[in-house]
Scaffold this active site. Sequence first.
Site, mmCIF file in Angstrom:
data_model
loop_
_atom_site.group_PDB
_atom_site.id
_atom_site.type_symbol
_atom_site.label_atom_id
_atom_site.label_comp_id
_atom_site.label_asym_id
_atom_site.label_seq_id
_atom_site.Cartn_x
_atom_site.Cartn_y
_atom_site.Cartn_z
ATOM 1 N N VAL A 1 0.809 -1.227 0.000
ATOM 2 C CA VAL A 1 0.000 0.000 0.000
ATOM 3 C C VAL A 1 0.839 1.272 0.000
ATOM 4 O O VAL A 1 0.289 2.368 -0.042
ATOM 5 C CB VAL A 1 -0.970 0.030 1.200
ATOM 6 N N TYR A 2 2.154 1.159 0.057
ATOM 7 C CA TYR A 2 2.985 2.369 0.024
ATOM 8 C C TYR A 2 2.897 3.005 -1.365
ATOM 9 O O TYR A 2 3.307 2.413 -2.363
ATOM 10 C CB TYR A 2 4.438 2.049 0.351
ATOM 11 N N VAL A 3 2.356 4.205 -1.394
ATOM 12 C CA VAL A 3 2.165 4.956 -2.642
ATOM 13 C C VAL A 3 1.428 4.085 -3.666
ATOM 14 O O VAL A 3 1.792 4.026 -4.835
ATOM 15 C CB VAL A 3 3.494 5.481 -3.215
#
Length: 328
Positions: A52-54
């Site tokens: 879910v990072y960026v």
Amino acid sequence: MKYRLLGRSGLAVSELCLGTMTFGNTTNEQDSLEMINRFVERGGNFLDTANVYVSGRSEEIVGKAIKGRRSEMVVATKVRMTTSPDINGVGLSRKHIMDGVEASLKRLQTDYIDLYQVHVWDHATPIEETLRTLDDLVTSGKVRYIGCSNFFAWQLMKYLAWSDANRYVRFVSLQPQYSLVSRQMDREMMSLCLEENVGVIPWAPLGGGFLTGRYDRTEPIEGRLTSKVGESAWANRANEQNFAVLDAVMAAAKELDKTPAQVSLNWLLQREGITSPIFGASTLAQYEDNMGAIGWTMPEEVWNRLDEVSALAEDYPNRFIAKFKRPF
């Protein structure tokens, strides 16, 4: 760069782990790749990201960076958070984990993940479903080791007990928030990790930037601490206890001719039970500052001062247990 075994596994990881949450966002792709290259040149082999990072962009950049040197790297990513508006696009169900691992493998351009971590507890999914799925992934070779993040002590112990009872693969690591201004781990979790030989790879080792020395008692106008929500929000950091810790860090930095960030990270490196703090950087200058945390040893008296000023207040049942501790 020194190396440490991750928990009870035989996997050797560098004493610092490069976090990539900013990659593709506040850190552009060129600088992100440069940071990873410099990290590898210094002997770093441990990278941490999440699906879910960026919105997956961080994993894509990590995938580009590890091409041609995959076997040298230890890549950690995570699953659990919402990745789609679909009702099953969140959690630790077999469906969401299997969908998540395939998507991560594609973005990372690899056929295996070294450390696959559940990002946070999922109250809706039975742990036997989650563990069986993770065990299948290890058996299939798509995942080498598993870990968890943001758990209570009882949740971690329940998972470990289920693994042992059913001969499933076991969590080798925990990724918690832990720093000089966030030592809640010390209440129960740290002793559990030491007892069960679970490696600890802390996130936010600089308190979301609070321990960098950039801020004073006035409200900041830039950086993560300006957020109104989240663990690094100013409201969660700006209290007198934390400012007392910051004052001690600043004094130690001056005494040792180091930066506050280097002092804060080095304190963690010398903390029993810590395997590899996960540090991040938005710029190359921040990266170089953080890397100055390795290659030296903090004097014991300075370490103790920081430990004392940041320690949690003694409470029950710790007071009660200490009172009746046996002398052998």
